[in-house]
Design an enzyme around this catalytic site. Sequence first.
Site, PDB file in Angstrom:
ATOM      1  N   GLU A   1       5.207  28.178 -59.669  1.00 40.02           N
ATOM      2  CA  GLU A   1       5.366  26.975 -58.857  1.00 40.02           C
ATOM      3  C   GLU A   1       4.041  26.351 -58.438  1.00 40.02           C
ATOM      4  O   GLU A   1       3.856  25.140 -58.543  1.00 40.02           O
ATOM      5  CB  GLU A   1       6.214  27.272 -57.615  1.00 40.02           C
ATOM      6  CG  GLU A   1       7.701  27.488 -57.908  1.00 40.02           C
ATOM      7  CD  GLU A   1       8.052  28.906 -58.326  1.00 40.02           C
ATOM      8  OE1 GLU A   1       7.142  29.765 -58.312  1.00 40.02           O
ATOM      9  OE2 GLU A   1       9.223  29.171 -58.660  1.00 40.02           O
TER      10      GLU A   1
ATOM     11  N   HIS B   1      17.028  31.589 -49.673  1.00 36.85           N
ATOM     12  CA  HIS B   1      17.612  30.498 -50.447  1.00 36.85           C
ATOM     13  C   HIS B   1      18.319  29.462 -49.557  1.00 36.85           C
ATOM     14  O   HIS B   1      19.054  28.627 -50.071  1.00 36.85           O
ATOM     15  CB  HIS B   1      18.610  31.043 -51.470  1.00 36.85           C
ATOM     16  CG  HIS B   1      17.973  31.640 -52.684  1.00 36.85           C
ATOM     17  ND1 HIS B   1      17.317  32.845 -52.656  1.00 36.85           N
ATOM     18  CD2 HIS B   1      17.886  31.210 -53.964  1.00 36.85           C
ATOM     19  CE1 HIS B   1      16.869  33.124 -53.872  1.00 36.85           C
ATOM     20  NE2 HIS B   1      17.200  32.148 -54.682  1.00 36.85           N
TER      21      HIS B   1
END
Lengths: 377, 327
Positions: free
Chosen positions: B60, B129
């Site tokens: 990322e 999440h």
Amino acid sequence: MFILQRFHDCKVELNKRGYKIASKICNNLDTTDSMAAERTVPKFDSSSIKITREEGLMLYEDMVLGRLFEDKCAEMYYRGRMFGFVHLYNGQEAVSTGVIRAMRRDEDFVSSTYRDHVHALSAGVPAREVMAELFGKATGCSKGRGGSMHMFSAQHKLLGGYAFVAEGIPVAMGAAYQSKYRKDALGDASADQVTACFFGDGASNNGQFFECLNMSALWKLPIIYVVENNKWAIGMAHDRATSQPEIYKKASVFSMAGVEVDGMDVLAVRAAAQEAVERARAGEGPTLIEALTYRFRGHSLADPDELRSAEEKEYWATKDPITRFADYLTKQKLATAQELKDLDKKVQEIINDAVAFAESSPEPDPSELRRYIFAED
Amino acid sequence: MAETLMFNALREATDEEMARDDTVFVLGEDVGHYGGSYKVTKNLHEKYGDLRVLDTPIAENSFCGMAVGAALTGLRPIIEGMNMGFLLLAFNQIANNAGMLRYTSGGNFKIPMVIRGPGGVGRQLGAEHSQRLEAYFHAVPGLKIVACSTAYNAKGLLKAAIRDDNPVLFFEHVLLYNHKEDLPDEEYIVPLDKAEMVRPGKDVTILTYSRMRHHCTQAAKMLEKKGFDPEVIDLISLKPFDMETISASVKKTHRVIIVEECMKTGGIGAELVALISEQLFDELDAPVLRLSSQDIPTPYNGALERLTIIQPGQIVEAVEKMVAMQV
Ligand SMILES: Cc1ncc(C[n+]2csc(CCOP(=O)(O)OP(=O)(O)O)c2C)c(N)n1
Ligand SMILES: [Mg+2]
């Protein structure tokens, strides 16, 4: 050229068709999703080692526990008993068992990913507690706060359950640093714990992996990095994600030991792990073990699993680590087929008991919503 | 008019903008062959090729940095955060490079990029999440932050974000991808900096965004039956706030309730309260109230998860209490 080595099976084709095919395989922007040629798995000569009947049965039972536990999870997920993302471990059992059962239970550390149920079981977390966590119950190993991707157990030295890719790697390295610190800075000779750090092929393309290889080799930390190369990171084929698919070779750049092992052969994994554990305990530093394996189910129970070819799945199904090891045990006369069946039954009972326990366990107390935020709670 | 699900609305926006401008490209994890984790980029790689719909490794920080580099040099990248939470790993490149580089370069460069993807609580995905990064990123200078909430605004806002010459953080919600709406056949754009009047009313101003908008409209329906007339405004732009719309409403109702999914401390509402008290203090008949998520990591257990975020019943209660307050 390394490609010829890597894609052993298409060697002839490569030679005949030359650069075009070679570059097609190398260039991630060009490849299709269909099955790339399989890597040649290093052959492990099982006659080079001797295991006792007890060891054999222990390894077998551990793998069956992992398999049947995950099958039960799938059933419970579809019956609406567990939620969120649930990643199953079917097919990879030889890696968890081979590594973790070569370590000292409740002393050595284990860190995992979101695909963590079976690592937890191998590390000794009772099936009841893992199942209860999946049911979100107060009796779960993370008290119903964590869920499938966040299994923890201080008692069993399970450092977690990390839902983000690669974030467990530095944390595991911290545990290994702690062992070295106690031993060398505090002079505690008994601090010889080893840490096993599990992650996937996809994680090995993340910077944290490289940064930690460097530091742990630099400081000779007692850690074993176990890459479970199952060829896929959700829908991303390993060969499309990395310029050097042979992950174990990346160790050499950091001057650390790197080995490749047949991840469908529990004895091969165990032998590699034993060597790595010994190296770590002796203060000789880390090892990178790349276990070539495969997951028999989709990435998670929510994954339609449309990109992996039927051909590839069939190929790997024939390498099932449990049938393979059962075969070995009976051929070596370490156990009879009937004894293994009885063990399967015993394990099934453990799992049924775990489900009953999870079902009947209480939900977390809503008044404790804010508990566990700070150390004092 | 065609009935469209939100993920398809986002897909149409991406497709239309990629067709319109060939410097627009998508990058991220599983955006190509897999079609995106919520199918927003499904089949686009077949149409535009693998370089314009780039499957990246799980790296990322580096691929966000790469997008900044591409944007500096003339492309218009759209990063899909498979889940926005994963971009915590790219915080440095998003804050230092995407957000601040135009300024530190003294205007030498512009950074036209969109960073989009799902966030939010509600599917028992566990703490990591279920994040609401809009609050974490709120302080970074140079970023525009928007949150879509319907199929209609999702499409129009994404098109505007792609055409904007600044880095835009574009928040979607995991529970809204199947939100369905009739969308116009002709092209449309929704401006990034305008709040949306969801339900005009006179009793109280409810400021909200993303999924909480739907909790607020649910609450508004219950409140109507009880004889209340709340005004519901979807902020859309979380940075900068549309203070024009907000102040017009406050001047009408004199009461404000903020309903947000981020945590209370350092949340979007915290900044809003500060602005309202700075700019509209004399208009207020009651202290501004925040209904926010608990200041805790999102628990996995379903009942605890529900307790973590605001439910429609709590909004109803808060409005009743505030309106009943004698001033
Ligand atoms: C930082 C971060 N980025 C992305 C994801 C989404 N994600 C979850 S698993 C996964 C693939 C990981 O593949 P691999 O490391 O090979 O492990 P496997 O799932 O095959 O066991 C991705 C991209 C994540 N959880 N965390
Ligand atoms: Mg993998």
